[in-house]
Design a protein around this motif. Structure first.
Motif, PDB file in Angstrom:
ATOM      1  N   ASP B 138      31.674  39.799  30.181  1.00 24.71           N
ATOM      2  CA  ASP B 138      33.049  39.390  29.898  1.00 24.71           C
ATOM      3  C   ASP B 138      33.041  37.932  29.468  1.00 24.71           C
ATOM      4  N   PHE B 139      34.042  37.553  28.717  1.00 19.27           N
ATOM      5  CA  PHE B 139      34.183  36.156  28.295  1.00 19.27           C
ATOM      6  C   PHE B 139      35.658  35.935  28.002  1.00 19.27           C
ATOM      7  N   ASN B 140      36.226  34.918  28.637  1.00 20.68           N
ATOM      8  CA  ASN B 140      37.656  34.632  28.483  1.00 20.68           C
ATOM      9  C   ASN B 140      37.858  33.149  28.195  1.00 20.68           C
ATOM     10  N   LEU B 141      38.715  32.893  27.219  1.00 25.69           N
ATOM     11  CA  LEU B 141      39.006  31.523  26.801  1.00 25.69           C
ATOM     12  C   LEU B 141      40.517  31.317  26.807  1.00 25.69           C
ATOM     13  N   SER B 142      40.945  30.192  27.364  1.00 25.22           N
ATOM     14  CA  SER B 142      42.365  29.838  27.378  1.00 25.22           C
ATOM     15  C   SER B 142      42.534  28.453  26.761  1.00 25.22           C
ATOM     16  N   ILE B 143      43.577  28.291  25.955  1.00 18.09           N
ATOM     17  CA  ILE B 143      43.857  26.999  25.327  1.00 18.09           C
ATOM     18  C   ILE B 143      45.349  26.739  25.396  1.00 18.09           C
ATOM     19  N   ASP B 144      45.729  25.530  25.829  1.00 23.57           N
ATOM     20  CA  ASP B 144      47.156  25.221  25.875  1.00 23.57           C
ATOM     21  C   ASP B 144      47.601  24.545  24.574  1.00 23.57           C
ATOM     22  N   GLY B 145      48.874  24.242  24.485  1.00 16.34           N
ATOM     23  CA  GLY B 145      49.428  23.697  23.258  1.00 16.34           C
ATOM     24  C   GLY B 145      48.996  22.296  22.934  1.00 16.34           C
ATOM     25  N   PHE B 146      48.374  21.626  23.898  1.00 20.55           N
ATOM     26  CA  PHE B 146      47.912  20.262  23.658  1.00 20.55           C
ATOM     27  C   PHE B 146      46.446  20.213  23.225  1.00 20.55           C
ATOM     28  N   GLY B 147      45.794  21.367  23.218  1.00 24.44           N
ATOM     29  CA  GLY B 147      44.394  21.399  22.789  1.00 24.44           C
ATOM     30  C   GLY B 147      43.397  21.352  23.920  1.00 24.44           C
ATOM     31  N   ILE B 148      43.899  21.481  25.163  1.00 24.79           N
ATOM     32  CA  ILE B 148      42.999  21.531  26.320  1.00 24.79           C
ATOM     33  C   ILE B 148      42.703  22.993  26.637  1.00 24.79           C
ATOM     34  N   GLY B 149      41.434  23.332  26.758  1.00 25.58           N
ATOM     35  CA  GLY B 149      41.066  24.715  27.019  1.00 25.58           C
ATOM     36  C   GLY B 149      39.947  24.841  28.026  1.00 25.58           C
ATOM     37  N   GLY B 150      39.737  26.076  28.471  1.00 23.43           N
ATOM     38  CA  GLY B 150      38.643  26.343  29.391  1.00 23.43           C
ATOM     39  C   GLY B 150      38.173  27.780  29.206  1.00 23.43           C
ATOM     40  N   TYR B 151      36.921  28.048  29.572  1.00 25.01           N
ATOM     41  CA  TYR B 151      36.387  29.397  29.406  1.00 25.01           C
ATOM     42  C   TYR B 151      35.478  29.750  30.570  1.00 25.01           C
ATOM     43  N   THR B 152      35.336  31.057  30.790  1.00 29.62           N
ATOM     44  CA  THR B 152      34.392  31.571  31.774  1.00 29.62           C
ATOM     45  C   THR B 152      33.740  32.821  31.203  1.00 29.62           C
ATOM     46  N   GLY B 153      32.508  33.097  31.624  1.00 29.97           N
ATOM     47  CA  GLY B 153      31.835  34.307  31.179  1.00 29.97           C
ATOM     48  C   GLY B 153      30.734  34.712  32.129  1.00 29.97           C
ATOM     49  N   ASN B 154      30.597  36.020  32.345  1.00 33.74           N
ATOM     50  CA  ASN B 154      29.502  36.538  33.169  1.00 33.74           C
ATOM     51  C   ASN B 154      28.445  37.157  32.265  1.00 33.74           C
ATOM     52  N   ILE B 155      27.193  37.063  32.705  1.00 30.13           N
ATOM     53  CA  ILE B 155      26.067  37.395  31.832  1.00 30.13           C
ATOM     54  C   ILE B 155      25.047  38.248  32.575  1.00 30.13           C
ATOM     55  N   ASP B 156      24.561  39.300  31.902  1.00 28.60           N
ATOM     56  CA  ASP B 156      23.389  40.031  32.372  1.00 28.60           C
ATOM     57  C   ASP B 156      22.158  39.432  31.698  1.00 28.60           C
ATOM     58  N   GLY B 157      21.158  39.065  32.482  1.00 30.72           N
ATOM     59  CA  GLY B 157      19.930  38.540  31.900  1.00 30.72           C
ATOM     60  C   GLY B 157      19.104  39.657  31.292  1.00 30.72           C
ATOM     61  N   VAL B 158      18.565  39.423  30.097  1.00 31.26           N
ATOM     62  CA  VAL B 158      17.776  40.479  29.443  1.00 31.26           C
ATOM     63  C   VAL B 158      16.405  40.001  28.988  1.00 31.26           C
ATOM     64  N   GLY B 159      16.153  38.685  28.999  1.00 39.35           N
ATOM     65  CA  GLY B 159      14.844  38.257  28.535  1.00 39.35           C
ATOM     66  C   GLY B 159      14.674  36.760  28.537  1.00 39.35           C
ATOM     67  N   GLY B 160      13.529  36.329  27.987  1.00 41.68           N
ATOM     68  CA  GLY B 160      13.197  34.910  27.951  1.00 41.68           C
ATOM     69  C   GLY B 160      12.153  34.571  28.990  1.00 41.68           C
ATOM     70  N   THR B 161      11.445  33.474  28.763  1.00 41.18           N
ATOM     71  CA  THR B 161      10.351  33.109  29.663  1.00 41.18           C
ATOM     72  C   THR B 161      10.843  32.735  31.055  1.00 41.18           C
ATOM     73  N   ALA B 162      12.109  32.331  31.166  1.00 41.10           N
ATOM     74  CA  ALA B 162      12.647  31.954  32.469  1.00 41.10           C
ATOM     75  C   ALA B 162      13.441  33.084  33.116  1.00 41.10           C
ATOM     76  N   ALA B 163      13.400  34.268  32.484  1.00 40.48           N
ATOM     77  CA  ALA B 163      14.207  35.381  33.004  1.00 40.48           C
ATOM     78  C   ALA B 163      13.792  35.761  34.418  1.00 40.48           C
ATOM     79  N   GLN B 164      12.526  35.486  34.762  1.00 44.32           N
ATOM     80  CA  GLN B 164      12.050  35.865  36.094  1.00 44.32           C
ATOM     81  C   GLN B 164      12.735  35.063  37.193  1.00 44.32           C
TER      82      GLN B 164
END
Lengths: 206, 222
Positions: B138-164
């Motif tokens: 999931d990934f959600n982004l919110s932005i107000d009328g003044f240009g201030i925003g924030g986001y959150t997201g959850n991630i499943d790891g699938v690879g990379g050398t640091a995946a362990q």
């Protein structure tokens, strides 16, 4: 005429590197904040500068940046609070350089010892609560500090202050209310040539 | 040589120290973002628009195994598809589907955003060795009328050398951050929509403690 041509060429040569290498530039910080109890109260934030060389800083910082430089906000007064939006006024901000006591979040005073190389005030600051995450933004004017003179007067004002805010226990330390992770940046990258006046430039060719 | 000893000790220290309440390792990053069709500063997010973030990490836990003195760490978030968003009392709230995150370590310090993305400079964020790779749940982004925003997201790891380092692949990581449009984002390159300052949290498979990398380094100072 020849001198004028030389000066014009020199000005072009001096300005070109700044334009060509004008990359993103900001002070990156990561810290902890104490919130005001209500309207009329003040916010305090202590942080460490985290630039690791990947992003250029507006002023050259030397040595172990994360250990030597701290950014501190004090006296930021909560003026209005709608629940989801809070507006602040007043408040000071300072960038310190310190080779003595390492900054320790267990003792906020260790962040404001050392030499204040930049000091300033907030024009405004707004904090917005989006529910799962919070953010804030404001404007900073630098007005003092031992290295203020390295920034041209016109570039000392109107720096953007933007911050990602979280009260999650994964990033907020005991004794504090929130983690503040953000940056302070000039409108345009500060380049060495900008501190020279036209008179200084001309004197180089007289 | 001293550096090697430092890293060896840091690893031992991190493993041996008592576990904190939550074994989370952190990476802080800054960068810029754009969405096809534009976003913020008067431009709405339309259904099907795709959000992209390119960023540079300026602080990360030693458990990622990156040499902070010689490596650049870059982040590439892409293929986040907008649902078009809705107005929530002046705040535009946008949910995205899909999306992937890739984190690279690169001995060449060459990241460059350029202007008017997508552009050829995107490869400066995706060269190097793949350190971590994940899929957003999931990934959600919110932005107000003044240009201030924030986001959150959850991630499943699938690879990379640091995946362990993940405690498991599902919900391995979480990212959140601030997102700012013009005029707040004063250094926003032409063609980009958002300035980003974010944090990546990875649930670690090994015990960690609350010592930062700086705290570990400070043990070796006179």
């Amino acid at each position: 005429m020849k001198n004028l041509l030389l000066m014009s060429l020199a000005a072009l040569v001096i300005s070109l590197p700044g334009t060509a290498t004008a990359q993103s530039q900001w002070f990156d910080f990561n810290g902890q904040a104490l919130l005001p109890g209500g309207v009329g109260g003040t916010l305090t934030m202590v942080s460490k500068i985290t630039n690791n060389g990947s992003i250029e800083t507006p002023l050259p910082l030397t040595g172990d940046v994360n250990a030597r430089y701290t950014l501190v906000i004090e006296g930021l007064e909560l003026i209005t609070d709608s629940g989801t939006q809070q507006d602040f006024a007043g408040g000071t901000i300072a960038l310190y350089e310190d080779d003595g006591t390492l900054a320790d979040f267990g003792d906020a005073a260790t962040f404001s010892d050392g030499t204040a190389i930049l000091t300033g005030t907030f024009d405004q600051f707004r904090r917005v609560d989006f529910g799962s995450v919070q953010s804030g933004a404001g404007t900073v004017n630098w007005t003092g500090g031992t290295r203020l003179g390295e920034i041209a007067p016109a570039d000392q004002l109107g720096w953007a202050f933007v911050v990602s805010i979280s009260s999650s226990t994964t990033v907020t330390l005991d004794g504090y209310d929130e983690n503040w992770n953000g940056k302070v940046e000039p409108s345009d990258p500060i380049v060495d040539g900008e501190v020279r006046t036209w008179g200084q430039l001309k004197r180089n060719y007289q | 040589m001293r550096l090697h000893a430092l890293f060896a000790f840091a690893l031992v220290f991190a493993v041996a120290a008592p576990a904190s309440a939550q074994n989370v390792i952190l990476m802080d990053y800054s960068g810029f973002s754009y969405e096809t069709g534009g976003l913020g500063d008067g431009a709405p997010s339309d259904p099907g628009d795709v959000l992209v973030i390119t960023a540079v990490a300026d602080q990360y836990d030693e458990l990622f195994g990156v040499d902070p003195l010689s490596q650049e760490v870059t982040i590439y978030i892409y293929d986040l598809v907008s649902d078009g968003g809705f107005d929530d009392n002046g705040i535009e709230r946008i949910a995205y589907t899909g999306g992937r995150i890739e984190v690279y370590e690169d001995p060449v310090l060459n990241h460059e955003w350029g202007t008017n993305p997508p552009n050829g400079l995107l490869t400066t964020f995706t060269d190097g060795q793949l350190l971590f790779e994940g899929e957003f749940t999931d990934f959600n982004l919110s932005i107000d009328g003044f240009g201030i925003g924030g986001y959150t997201g959850n991630i499943d790891g699938v690879g990379g050398t640091a995946a362990q380092i993940c405690d498991n692949e599902a919900d391995c990581a979480y990212t959140f951050g601030g997102a700012f449009t013009k005029p707040l984002a004063t250094q926003l390159p032409e063609g980009y929509d958002l300035q980003i300052t974010g944090t990546l949290e990875v649930d670690a498979a090994v015990d960690t403690d609350e010592s930062s990398f700086s705290a570990v380094k400070s043990l070796f100072r006179n």
